[in-house]
Design a protein around this motif. Structure first.
Motif, PDB file in Angstrom:
ATOM      1  N   LEU A 116       0.846  -1.186   0.000  1.00 20.44           N
ATOM      2  CA  LEU A 116       0.000   0.000   0.000  1.00 20.44           C
ATOM      3  C   LEU A 116       0.884   1.239   0.000  1.00 20.44           C
ATOM      4  O   LEU A 116       1.937   1.274   0.636  1.00 20.44           O
ATOM      5  CB  LEU A 116      -0.914   0.005   1.225  1.00 20.44           C
ATOM      6  CG  LEU A 116      -1.942  -1.111   1.293  1.00 20.44           C
ATOM      7  CD1 LEU A 116      -2.711  -1.044   2.608  1.00 20.44           C
ATOM      8  CD2 LEU A 116      -2.902  -1.041   0.131  1.00 20.44           C
ATOM      9  N   THR A 175      -0.156   6.965   1.641  1.00 24.96           N
ATOM     10  CA  THR A 175      -1.446   7.582   1.943  1.00 24.96           C
ATOM     11  C   THR A 175      -2.462   7.211   0.872  1.00 24.96           C
ATOM     12  O   THR A 175      -2.146   7.092  -0.309  1.00 24.96           O
ATOM     13  CB  THR A 175      -1.337   9.119   2.012  1.00 24.96           C
ATOM     14  OG1 THR A 175      -0.849   9.603   0.771  1.00 24.96           O
ATOM     15  CG2 THR A 175      -0.425   9.565   3.136  1.00 24.96           C
ATOM     16  N   CYS A 176      -3.647   7.068   1.314  1.00 25.63           N
ATOM     17  CA  CYS A 176      -4.771   6.780   0.418  1.00 25.63           C
ATOM     18  C   CYS A 176      -5.143   8.069  -0.322  1.00 25.63           C
ATOM     19  O   CYS A 176      -5.108   9.155   0.266  1.00 25.63           O
ATOM     20  CB  CYS A 176      -5.943   6.303   1.267  1.00 25.63           C
ATOM     21  SG  CYS A 176      -7.425   5.862   0.353  1.00 25.63           S
ATOM     22  N   ASP A 196      -8.601   3.566  -4.662  1.00 25.72           N
ATOM     23  CA  ASP A 196      -7.559   3.245  -5.635  1.00 25.72           C
ATOM     24  C   ASP A 196      -7.452   1.728  -5.768  1.00 25.72           C
ATOM     25  O   ASP A 196      -8.121   0.976  -5.045  1.00 25.72           O
ATOM     26  CB  ASP A 196      -6.212   3.901  -5.276  1.00 25.72           C
ATOM     27  CG  ASP A 196      -5.548   3.359  -4.019  1.00 25.72           C
ATOM     28  OD1 ASP A 196      -6.026   2.369  -3.429  1.00 25.72           O
ATOM     29  OD2 ASP A 196      -4.518   3.941  -3.614  1.00 25.72           O
ATOM     30  N   ALA A 227      -6.340  -0.215  -2.553  1.00 29.27           N
ATOM     31  CA  ALA A 227      -7.432  -0.315  -1.575  1.00 29.27           C
ATOM     32  C   ALA A 227      -8.496  -1.296  -2.063  1.00 29.27           C
ATOM     33  O   ALA A 227      -9.058  -2.062  -1.274  1.00 29.27           O
ATOM     34  CB  ALA A 227      -8.037   1.061  -1.322  1.00 29.27           C
ATOM     35  N   LEU A 266      -7.120  -1.884   5.659  1.00 30.60           N
ATOM     36  CA  LEU A 266      -7.848  -0.954   4.792  1.00 30.60           C
ATOM     37  C   LEU A 266      -8.189   0.342   5.519  1.00 30.60           C
ATOM     38  O   LEU A 266      -7.983   1.431   4.982  1.00 30.60           O
ATOM     39  CB  LEU A 266      -9.115  -1.619   4.240  1.00 30.60           C
ATOM     40  CG  LEU A 266      -9.956  -0.781   3.286  1.00 30.60           C
ATOM     41  CD1 LEU A 266      -9.146  -0.307   2.075  1.00 30.60           C
ATOM     42  CD2 LEU A 266     -11.184  -1.575   2.836  1.00 30.60           C
ATOM     43  N   TYR A 294      -5.087   2.413   6.022  1.00 27.31           N
ATOM     44  CA  TYR A 294      -4.652   3.023   4.767  1.00 27.31           C
ATOM     45  C   TYR A 294      -5.626   4.114   4.299  1.00 27.31           C
ATOM     46  O   TYR A 294      -5.211   5.188   3.887  1.00 27.31           O
ATOM     47  CB  TYR A 294      -4.498   1.938   3.708  1.00 27.31           C
ATOM     48  CG  TYR A 294      -4.173   2.445   2.321  1.00 27.31           C
ATOM     49  CD1 TYR A 294      -3.042   3.214   2.094  1.00 27.31           C
ATOM     50  CD2 TYR A 294      -4.993   2.143   1.251  1.00 27.31           C
ATOM     51  CE1 TYR A 294      -2.737   3.680   0.819  1.00 27.31           C
ATOM     52  CE2 TYR A 294      -4.698   2.602  -0.028  1.00 27.31           C
ATOM     53  CZ  TYR A 294      -3.570   3.375  -0.241  1.00 27.31           C
ATOM     54  OH  TYR A 294      -3.276   3.837  -1.491  1.00 27.31           O
ATOM     55  N   CYS A 295      -6.916   3.837   4.368  1.00 25.45           N
ATOM     56  CA  CYS A 295      -7.947   4.770   3.884  1.00 25.45           C
ATOM     57  C   CYS A 295      -8.933   5.092   5.008  1.00 25.45           C
ATOM     58  O   CYS A 295     -10.080   4.616   5.015  1.00 25.45           O
ATOM     59  CB  CYS A 295      -8.704   4.165   2.699  1.00 25.45           C
ATOM     60  SG  CYS A 295      -7.743   3.971   1.201  1.00 25.45           S
ATOM     61  N   TYR A 310     -12.583   6.211   4.095  1.00 28.79           N
ATOM     62  CA  TYR A 310     -13.387   5.344   3.230  1.00 28.79           C
ATOM     63  C   TYR A 310     -14.371   4.556   4.097  1.00 28.79           C
ATOM     64  O   TYR A 310     -14.002   3.618   4.799  1.00 28.79           O
ATOM     65  CB  TYR A 310     -12.471   4.410   2.427  1.00 28.79           C
ATOM     66  CG  TYR A 310     -13.161   3.446   1.516  1.00 28.79           C
ATOM     67  CD1 TYR A 310     -14.179   3.850   0.653  1.00 28.79           C
ATOM     68  CD2 TYR A 310     -12.789   2.111   1.497  1.00 28.79           C
ATOM     69  CE1 TYR A 310     -14.798   2.954  -0.192  1.00 28.79           C
ATOM     70  CE2 TYR A 310     -13.401   1.201   0.650  1.00 28.79           C
ATOM     71  CZ  TYR A 310     -14.405   1.620  -0.192  1.00 28.79           C
ATOM     72  OH  TYR A 310     -15.024   0.731  -1.029  1.00 28.79           O
TER      73      TYR A 310
END
Length: 184
Positions: free
Chosen positions: A15, A18-19, A61, A64, A90, A93-94, A97
């Motif tokens: 990953l 940054t998301c 992305d 993700a 997840l 990372y995000c 979301y």
């Protein structure tokens, strides 16, 4: 054991740091909610519900999306511990979301960890207040925690946004979240 850990490390996609920003799907979801409300029957409303899911499951992305898809495969294979760990990645990372929280909540719900599920559903709804699946999931979670009145209110809000949810049957007279007593 070392070989297993190495193979797991290489099985997951790397990953980025940054998301990317989560796209704003609110106009698209508002249109789908209005279409669901206007649908004359369940046959017309169910495909609209499916379209809502297609929006929620669009990750920000490709990396993700792979993590989301992997976590869902794990959950579908009843690897709830693995799914929760993947959804942990997840949401780390995000963090903006909503679906990452919603999917982790569902995995925790299936594992009977209702408090963790409720925390994630609250996070998902803070990010996406009209996320109908998170609303109905929150209602089911509250119901399993014995918080019937809150669960009923939450499910009523979800059904207001999508009257064709399968959970709507829980609001019927005599059902788990149905009305108490008789109206005069």
């Amino acid at each position: 054991m070392k070989h297993i850990l190495l193979s797991l490390a290489f099985a997951a996609p790397a990953l980025a740091e940054t998301c990317p920003d989560v796209p704003d799907y609110s106009d698209e979801l508002s249109s789908l909610i209005e279409a669901a409300r206007a649908a004359p029957d369940e046959q017309a409303g169910r495909p609209i519900s499916d379209q809502m899911w297609q929006v929620w499951l669009r990750a920000p992305d490709a990396a993700a999306q792979e993590v989301l898809d992997r976590g869902m495969r794990q959950r579908n294979n009843f690897d709830l511990t693995g799914a929760v760990a993947t959804f942990d990645q997840l949401v780390t990372y995000c963090p903006d979301y909503a679906e990452g929280y919603n999917q982790r909540a569902f995995s925790n719900f299936l594992g009977g960890n209702f408090e963790a599920a409720l925390t994630d559903l609250d996070a998902a709804l803070a990010l996406s207040p009209r996320h109908v699946a998170a609303q109905s999931g929150r209602a089911l979670t509250l119901m399993n925690l014995g918080r019937r009145a809150e669960a009923r209110l939450q499910l009523l809000a979800a059904v207001e946004n999508n009257p064709w949810l399968s959970e709507r049957g829980l609001l019927a007279k005599g059902a788990a979240l149905g009305p108490n007593g008789e109206d005069i």
